[in-house]
Scaffold this active site. Structure first.
Site, short mmCIF file in Angstrom:
data_model
loop_
_atom_site.label_atom_id
_atom_site.label_comp_id
_atom_site.label_asym_id
_atom_site.label_seq_id
_atom_site.Cartn_x
_atom_site.Cartn_y
_atom_site.Cartn_z
N ALA A 93 0.83 -1.21 0.00
CA ALA A 93 0.00 0.00 0.00
C ALA A 93 0.87 1.26 0.00
O ALA A 93 0.47 2.30 -0.53
CB ALA A 93 -0.94 0.00 1.20
N ASP A 94 2.05 1.16 0.57
CA ASP A 94 2.96 2.30 0.60
C ASP A 94 3.42 2.73 -0.78
O ASP A 94 3.93 3.84 -0.95
CB ASP A 94 4.21 1.95 1.43
CG ASP A 94 4.08 2.40 2.86
OD1 ASP A 94 3.07 3.03 3.21
OD2 ASP A 94 5.01 2.12 3.65
N VAL A 95 3.30 1.85 -1.76
CA VAL A 95 3.70 2.24 -3.11
C VAL A 95 2.51 2.49 -4.02
O VAL A 95 2.66 3.07 -5.09
CB VAL A 95 4.68 1.23 -3.76
CG1 VAL A 95 6.02 1.28 -3.06
CG2 VAL A 95 4.13 -0.18 -3.76
#
Lengths: 406, 404
Positions: free
Chosen positions: B174-176
């Site tokens: 999700a961070d990317v």
């Protein structure tokens, strides 16, 4: 938010790009082959009935678009397409590199007709480079990107992610490129060719492995449910009393673990961890591996004795860094998403039903970013666009139809 | 001429830290925006403390991972707990187009830097907040890590083998994903501001963006009541569709066959062994019914070849295939090299090393790549040149600890 005209020639590799633009307010016209796009044949289907007008995959990524059918390989179709381009801001396509050029519809030709046109190509490997003509699909792109090699379990083959993550990543990047080109056009008056490479979009996600190799000459193995950090793995999936939750120990920050211990104390389950002076523990960097394992085991036991709902409430209250690992029915029932009005019922008149969709990709104080209407039927807007917007006579339309051009 | 535009002239005041925020502002910086990263010496971006480190030295300027999400940015150190620190921030807001942050919801409010406050300072300001679960709602205070959004949004439960527990992604996925949507939101906001003169407040979340990446499963649930589950490497509309073993240790090749023509091509490449012509493999549905057996038969053939040799042999036969590569392969990948996906830049502490570029290329614009800043590297430029703080005042602020 956006007031632009977009022509969308993409297949499943590029669907999401036009959908995002459509939700933002652009007038997106999907151009399908006469008879409908082949990508309408991807399941799941409404009522589990395989039917090109019932593909939920198609619905999900083609909402907020209109549709016309047009054979751009036909000489008359080619002229009609050029006419559409002369009046468009953006053209989206995901054909093999060279295909549009061979039809005489490459960026060079189209920019002569309309110098302001932005052409965005979404392809597996981009328009240039050694692999540009390779055949690819989601699983091969994830494989090549290195993500598969770190996803999965050590005793089984590298594992794919769900659905077509690589395509969605490529599409989201393609939207950024397209909006950037619009920004440039405002300054220069000129369009440009945006080259979105799905492969590179996924490689970009694999932020760790190339640099681990460069700096440590090390590779991360497949570790199942472990979160890789600094060359080590920490478990990040835990069974609760009634499902799964995610949580990971942060080596450099002991605060969340201390919050766990406080909760365990309240329930008389803290054991030896209550004896530690937590004021002196700021990180676990100096802890022995056995102790790190032991405290995780205690937390695991505590997690297993509580329901996911209890754990989530505890996490919000105490800052544990835990959250539920939801299956789709829990995503659908999530209170937070409901409160944020995240779902929207969209009417499907032909199916005599409404279907619930994710409403927005992000919230804006100005509104203007949400699903507007259901995905089109193949050629649903032929009359609207060819007659009303291009001014073709009924007779011309009928003739084009008869000859399979539209 | 070609490089004159893109985001040149757009000024970003960037409070973001860790993964998801800096990833978004890297995009803006790589395309020419002036991004001023606000940190403090006491609490630098946690990304600076993430390995790998140059010479294994845990130092804020030595993280090789940090530089990948912070290229082209400027860094200032500023003590936000000092009242004069907040005054300086307000001066920076006056000359900014965008303020970006990804603190736990509520932190900007406690700093006295809500959108309403910023708007009073600069009426057409755009403010973007990136969080796990949103700025509003009963769970807005949930904190987590890079995969929290992935778990909540259903990705975990859909990934893995049907006979085993779910498998969590090998990266903080999700961070990317979220930052790409943050970039989209910001670019759309700039467009909107151009046509209306109005700024806006943007609220992006990991959970909501990630749901879009499984939306067929959500529709299948809402429309059909069906709860999608894990299917390993298989596909509903292609067979064989999987990752097959090759010669050597942990060497693999992905193969996907979408139609009968490709199946025939695969049989040809395999030399048309007798089993290929069996009735039970003669259509997609039949192959899916006997997929375990099919995979084991194909594996016996693939294991005889080197990974890249097999992938290229299959490509030549018109079959969708690709080697399972790793980090080392990516740095050696001739295609990525040709496309300049990684370029070498020299960082003052780390030295010469690879930096990732953006996966989308514009025909009329070549990003200018600069390495990531050291902590507080641009204090003098930002405070003295941009804000015009005179030398004596700068020194006074410095000794008062405002730039800590």
């Amino acid at each position: 938010m956006l007031n632009y005209k977009v022509l969308d020639l993409t297949d499943e590799k590029g669907f999401l790009c036009g959908k995002i633009l459509g939700d933002l307010g652009a007038d997106v016209i999907k151009i399908e082959k006469p008879g409908g796009d082949l990508s309408r044949n991807i399941g799941p289907y409404y009522n589990n009935t395989a039917d090109p007008e019932k593909s939920l995959y198609w619905f999900a990524f083609n909402s907020s678009k209109r549709s016309i059918t047009l054979n751009i390989e036909d000489s008359e179709g080619y002229e009609i397409f050029k006419k559409l381009c002369s009046n468009a801001d953006i053209l989206l396509e995901s054909f093999k590199p060279g295909y549009m050029n061979n039809l005489g519809l490459g960026y060079k030709e189209l920019s002569v007709i309309n110098p302001r046109l932005i052409m965005t190509s979404i392809t597996p490997f981009g328009q240039t480079g050694l692999y540009k003509d390779y055949k690819a699909s989601d699983i091969t792109l994830l494989a090549m990107s290195g993500l598969l090699s770190i996803n999965g379990e050590s005793d089984r083959p590298p594992l794919r992610m769900c659905f077509d993550q690589s395509y969605y990543l490529g599409c989201a990047h393609a939207v950024t490129g397209t909006l950037l080109a619009l920004h440039c056009r405002h300054n220069t008056g000129k369009g440009q060719h945006v080259d979105a490479s799905i492969y590179e979009s996924v490689v970009r996600c694999n932020y760790r492995e190339p640099f681990r190799w460069e700096w440590e000459k090390a590779k991360t193995p497949r570790m199942g449910n472990f979160f890789a950090r600094g060359g080590k793995g920490y478990r990040q999936l835990w069974p609760s009393k009634d499902g799964y939750v995610t949580w990971v120990i942060m080596m450099e920050n002991a605060k969340p673990v201390r919050a766990w211990v406080d909760w365990m104390k309240e329930e008389g389950k803290s054991g030896r961890w209550a004896e530690i002076n937590w004021d002196e523990v700021t990180s676990f960097l100096k802890w022995a591996p056995e102790d790190i394992q032991a405290i995780q085991d205690s937390i695991a036991e505590f997690i297993l004795s509580h329901t996911t709902k209890e754990l989530e409430a505890g996490s919000i209250k105490r800052g544990l860094l835990l959250s539920p690992a939801n299956s789709v029915e829990f995503v659908a029932a999530d209170e937070q998403l409901a409160k944020r009005n995240f779902w929207k019922d969209i009417e499907h008149r032909e199916l005599n039903t409404t279907i619930t969709y994710p409403r927005f990709t992000y919230l804006s104080s100005e509104g203007c970013n949400e699903i507007r209407f259901r995905a089109p039927l193949a050629g649903e807007h032929n009359t609207e666009i060819y007659a009303k917007e291009l001014g073709f006579s009924d007779k011309t339309i009928l003739s084009l139809q008869k000859r399979g051009i539209i | 001429m070609a490089n004159q535009y893109a985001l040149e002239g757009i000024n970003v005041l960037d409070f973001s830290w860790a993964g998801a925020g800096p990833f978004a502002t890297k995009f803006l910086a790589d395309f020419g925006a002036q991004v001023i990263k606000v940190e403090s010496k006491k609490r630098p971006d946690i990304g600076r403390m993430t390995p790998p480190f140059k010479n294994n030295l845990r130092h804020p300027d030595a993280s090789a991972l940090f530089i990948h999400t912070n290229t082209n940015k400027l860094s200032i150190s500023l003590n936000l707990r000092h009242p004069k620190g907040i005054e300086i921030i307000k001066k920076l807001v006056e000359i900014s187009d965008l303020v970006m942050e990804n603190f736990t919801p509520g932190v900007m409010g406690r700093l006295g830097l809500t959108y309403d406050v910023l708007k009073k300072i600069k009426p057409d300001i755009i403010m973007a907040s990136s969080s796990i679960y949103g700025q509003t709602g009963p769970k807005s205070q949930l904190s987590g890590f890079g995969n929290t959004g992935c778990a909540i949004s259903g990705h975990y439960m859909l990934t893995g083998w049907p006979d085993r527990e779910p498998v969590t992604p090998g990266i903080a996925y999700a961070d990317v994903v979220q930052p790409i949507f943050t970039s989209i939101a910001i670019l759309a906001a700039l467009d909107y501001r151009r046509s209306t003169g109005k700024g806006q407040y943007i609220d992006t979340t990991q959970v909501e963006t990630m749901v879009h990446f499984i939306s067929p499963a959500m529709l299948d649930y809402f429309a059909n009541g069906h709860i999608e589950t894990r299917m390993g490497n298989r596909s509903t509309y292609a067979c064989p569709h999987g990752v097959f073993p090759c010669r050597g240790e942990d060497r693999w090749c992905a193969i996907a066959v979408f139609n009968e023509n490709e199946w025939k091509n695969l049989c040809d490449v395999m030399g048309n062994p007798d089993w290929c012509s069996q009735q039970k493999f003669s259509s997609l549905t039949l192959r899916q019914e006997h997929e375990d057996e099919l995979e084991s038969l194909i594996s016996k053939w693939t294991i005889r070849f080197e990974r890249d040799e097999l992938a290229s042999m299959l490509q030549q036969a018109g079959i969708t295939s690709g080697s399972v590569q790793d980090g080392q392969d990516l740095l050696d990948d001739a295609h990525l090299a040709e496309r300049q996906s990684f370029i070498k830049l020299t960082h003052p502490v780390i030295g010469e090393c690879n930096h990732p570029t953006q996966p989308v290329k514009l025909s009329g614009y070549t990003p200018q790549m600069r390495t990531a800043p050291c902590l507080g590297e641009h204090n003098e430029y930002v405070y003295k040149e941009l804000l015009g703080i005179p030398e004596d005042e700068y020194n006074a602020l410095l000794s008062e600890g405002v730039f800590e």
